[in-house]
Design a protein around this motif. Structure first.
Motif, PDB file in Angstrom:
ATOM      1  N   GLN A 248     -12.157 -18.324 -30.501  1.00 20.68           N
ATOM      2  CA  GLN A 248     -13.015 -19.454 -30.128  1.00 20.68           C
ATOM      3  C   GLN A 248     -14.001 -19.074 -29.032  1.00 20.68           C
ATOM      4  O   GLN A 248     -15.178 -19.433 -29.103  1.00 20.68           O
ATOM      5  CB  GLN A 248     -12.163 -20.629 -29.661  1.00 20.68           C
ATOM      6  CG  GLN A 248     -11.401 -21.301 -30.757  1.00 20.68           C
ATOM      7  CD  GLN A 248     -10.506 -22.387 -30.211  1.00 20.68           C
ATOM      8  OE1 GLN A 248     -10.804 -23.015 -29.218  1.00 20.68           O
ATOM      9  NE2 GLN A 248      -9.396 -22.616 -30.886  1.00 20.68           N
ATOM     10  N   GLN A 249     -13.535 -18.360 -28.037  1.00 18.73           N
ATOM     11  CA  GLN A 249     -14.417 -17.960 -26.936  1.00 18.73           C
ATOM     12  C   GLN A 249     -15.510 -17.016 -27.430  1.00 18.73           C
ATOM     13  O   GLN A 249     -16.667 -17.124 -27.030  1.00 18.73           O
ATOM     14  CB  GLN A 249     -13.596 -17.316 -25.812  1.00 18.73           C
ATOM     15  CG  GLN A 249     -12.572 -18.250 -25.208  1.00 18.73           C
ATOM     16  CD  GLN A 249     -13.200 -19.566 -24.779  1.00 18.73           C
ATOM     17  OE1 GLN A 249     -14.197 -19.587 -24.063  1.00 18.73           O
ATOM     18  NE2 GLN A 249     -12.632 -20.669 -25.230  1.00 18.73           N
ATOM     19  N   MET A 250     -15.140 -16.089 -28.314  1.00 19.48           N
ATOM     20  CA  MET A 250     -16.107 -15.163 -28.867  1.00 19.48           C
ATOM     21  C   MET A 250     -17.117 -15.910 -29.750  1.00 19.48           C
ATOM     22  O   MET A 250     -18.310 -15.639 -29.698  1.00 19.48           O
ATOM     23  CB  MET A 250     -15.365 -14.079 -29.668  1.00 19.48           C
ATOM     24  CG  MET A 250     -16.225 -12.987 -30.228  1.00 19.48           C
ATOM     25  SD  MET A 250     -16.949 -13.320 -31.842  1.00 19.48           S
ATOM     26  CE  MET A 250     -15.597 -13.891 -32.796  1.00 19.48           C
TER      27      MET A 250
ATOM     28  N   TYR B  64     -18.977  -9.134 -37.211  1.00 15.38           N
ATOM     29  CA  TYR B  64     -17.834  -9.121 -36.305  1.00 15.38           C
ATOM     30  C   TYR B  64     -16.587  -9.688 -36.988  1.00 15.38           C
ATOM     31  O   TYR B  64     -15.513  -9.091 -36.944  1.00 15.38           O
ATOM     32  CB  TYR B  64     -18.165  -9.914 -35.039  1.00 15.38           C
ATOM     33  CG  TYR B  64     -17.092  -9.794 -33.984  1.00 15.38           C
ATOM     34  CD1 TYR B  64     -17.021  -8.673 -33.170  1.00 15.38           C
ATOM     35  CD2 TYR B  64     -16.143 -10.792 -33.822  1.00 15.38           C
ATOM     36  CE1 TYR B  64     -16.035  -8.539 -32.216  1.00 15.38           C
ATOM     37  CE2 TYR B  64     -15.143 -10.666 -32.869  1.00 15.38           C
ATOM     38  CZ  TYR B  64     -15.105  -9.546 -32.066  1.00 15.38           C
ATOM     39  OH  TYR B  64     -14.122  -9.416 -31.121  1.00 15.38           O
ATOM     40  N   LEU B  65     -16.721 -10.841 -37.663  1.00 15.30           N
ATOM     41  CA  LEU B  65     -15.571 -11.475 -38.301  1.00 15.30           C
ATOM     42  C   LEU B  65     -15.081 -10.683 -39.513  1.00 15.30           C
ATOM     43  O   LEU B  65     -13.879 -10.589 -39.753  1.00 15.30           O
ATOM     44  CB  LEU B  65     -15.892 -12.920 -38.696  1.00 15.30           C
ATOM     45  CG  LEU B  65     -16.192 -13.872 -37.529  1.00 15.30           C
ATOM     46  CD1 LEU B  65     -16.435 -15.280 -38.044  1.00 15.30           C
ATOM     47  CD2 LEU B  65     -15.088 -13.852 -36.496  1.00 15.30           C
TER      48      LEU B  65
ATOM     49  N   PRO C 140      -9.986 -26.768 -33.250  1.00 13.22           N
ATOM     50  CA  PRO C 140     -11.282 -27.216 -32.738  1.00 13.22           C
ATOM     51  C   PRO C 140     -11.864 -26.186 -31.774  1.00 13.22           C
ATOM     52  O   PRO C 140     -11.138 -25.488 -31.082  1.00 13.22           O
ATOM     53  CB  PRO C 140     -10.951 -28.524 -32.012  1.00 13.22           C
ATOM     54  CG  PRO C 140      -9.503 -28.446 -31.712  1.00 13.22           C
ATOM     55  CD  PRO C 140      -8.884 -27.568 -32.749  1.00 13.22           C
ATOM     56  N   VAL C 141     -13.184 -26.102 -31.772  1.00  9.68           N
ATOM     57  CA  VAL C 141     -13.881 -25.222 -30.851  1.00  9.68           C
ATOM     58  C   VAL C 141     -14.665 -26.114 -29.896  1.00  9.68           C
ATOM     59  O   VAL C 141     -15.509 -26.906 -30.328  1.00  9.68           O
ATOM     60  CB  VAL C 141     -14.836 -24.259 -31.594  1.00  9.68           C
ATOM     61  CG1 VAL C 141     -15.607 -23.399 -30.610  1.00  9.68           C
ATOM     62  CG2 VAL C 141     -14.052 -23.405 -32.573  1.00  9.68           C
ATOM     63  N   TYR C 142     -14.359 -26.005 -28.625  1.00 10.82           N
ATOM     64  CA  TYR C 142     -14.986 -26.853 -27.613  1.00 10.82           C
ATOM     65  C   TYR C 142     -16.007 -26.064 -26.809  1.00 10.82           C
ATOM     66  O   TYR C 142     -15.808 -24.904 -26.487  1.00 10.82           O
ATOM     67  CB  TYR C 142     -13.936 -27.398 -26.648  1.00 10.82           C
ATOM     68  CG  TYR C 142     -12.985 -28.379 -27.287  1.00 10.82           C
ATOM     69  CD1 TYR C 142     -13.336 -29.712 -27.426  1.00 10.82           C
ATOM     70  CD2 TYR C 142     -11.748 -27.963 -27.740  1.00 10.82           C
ATOM     71  CE1 TYR C 142     -12.468 -30.619 -28.006  1.00 10.82           C
ATOM     72  CE2 TYR C 142     -10.869 -28.862 -28.327  1.00 10.82           C
ATOM     73  CZ  TYR C 142     -11.234 -30.186 -28.454  1.00 10.82           C
ATOM     74  OH  TYR C 142     -10.380 -31.070 -29.028  1.00 10.82           O
ATOM     75  N   ASP C 143     -17.104 -26.731 -26.509  1.00 10.16           N
ATOM     76  CA  ASP C 143     -18.085 -26.206 -25.573  1.00 10.16           C
ATOM     77  C   ASP C 143     -18.087 -27.190 -24.415  1.00 10.16           C
ATOM     78  O   ASP C 143     -18.738 -28.231 -24.477  1.00 10.16           O
ATOM     79  CB  ASP C 143     -19.464 -26.114 -26.231  1.00 10.16           C
ATOM     80  CG  ASP C 143     -20.464 -25.378 -25.353  1.00 10.16           C
ATOM     81  OD1 ASP C 143     -20.042 -24.793 -24.342  1.00 10.16           O
ATOM     82  OD2 ASP C 143     -21.661 -25.398 -25.680  1.00 10.16           O
TER      83      ASP C 143
END
Length: 182
Positions: free
Chosen positions: A74-76, A90-91, A160-163
């Motif tokens: 998620q951070q990446m 990358y993935l 979930p990916v949070y910003d």
């Protein structure tokens, strides 16, 4: 031989006396049999629980490992989500070097997956699973038979990916192969 009243009475009394003497022994035998039956049932339940725990141990480890990898990804993904070519390279590198994962992806709130381990965009907005998961801001672990992208039985972790405080989208990390809980 004829039984006299006196002899018959004595026989009846002896039978009654023996019955009364044996009654407590019979009650004790019934109690012990019931207790043994209960203990046997409890032992069987413990054995089944132990076998179930052993059988699910590997799957639980796989889920925990995949959740950990998902949090790291998620951070990446936040830093490369707007660069589809770099994100795909990358993935796909993660999937190519891993024996555990068959697919990694990142889809936006619109349901379009622009960053994944396979090339090209994918529209997931018409999938019922997508709408259900996007409405719920929790991590989901889903077993899919013959998954549409990896075309195999998989265990997918959708997180979930949070910003900051807002949920941007979801990341998908899919474990496949013999360790995928099937």
């Amino acid at each position: 031989m004829r039984w006299t009243k006196r002899q018959l009475g004595l026989d009846v009394r002896i039978i009654l006396l023996l019955s009364l003497a044996l009654l407590p022994l019979g009650a004790i035998a019934i109690y012990q049999a019931a207790r043994l039956s209960t203990e046997a049932r409890e032992q069987a339940d413990k054995a089944v629980s132990a076998l179930t725990e052993q059988a699910t141990f590997r799957e639980r480890q796989e889920i925990e490992r995949t959740l950990g990898a998902s949090y790291v990804l998620q951070q990446m993904l936040l830093s490369i989500r707007d660069q589809p070519d770099l994100c795909q390279r990358y993935l796909s590198g993660i999937v190519e070097t891993s024996t555990e994962y068959s697919f990694v992806g990142f889809w936006g709130a619109d349901g379009i997956m622009r960053c994944s381990s396979v090339s090209g965009d994918r529209d997931l907005s018409d999938m019922s699973l997508f709408t259900k998961i996007m409405d719920d801001q929790r991590v989901h672990v889903v077993a899919l038979a013959d998954a549409p992208i990896s075309e195999t039985d998989v265990l997918s972790v959708l997180s979930p990916v949070y910003d900051g405080a807002s949920c941007l989208s979801r990341s998908i990390l899919t474990a496949a192969g013999p360790s995928a809980c099937f």
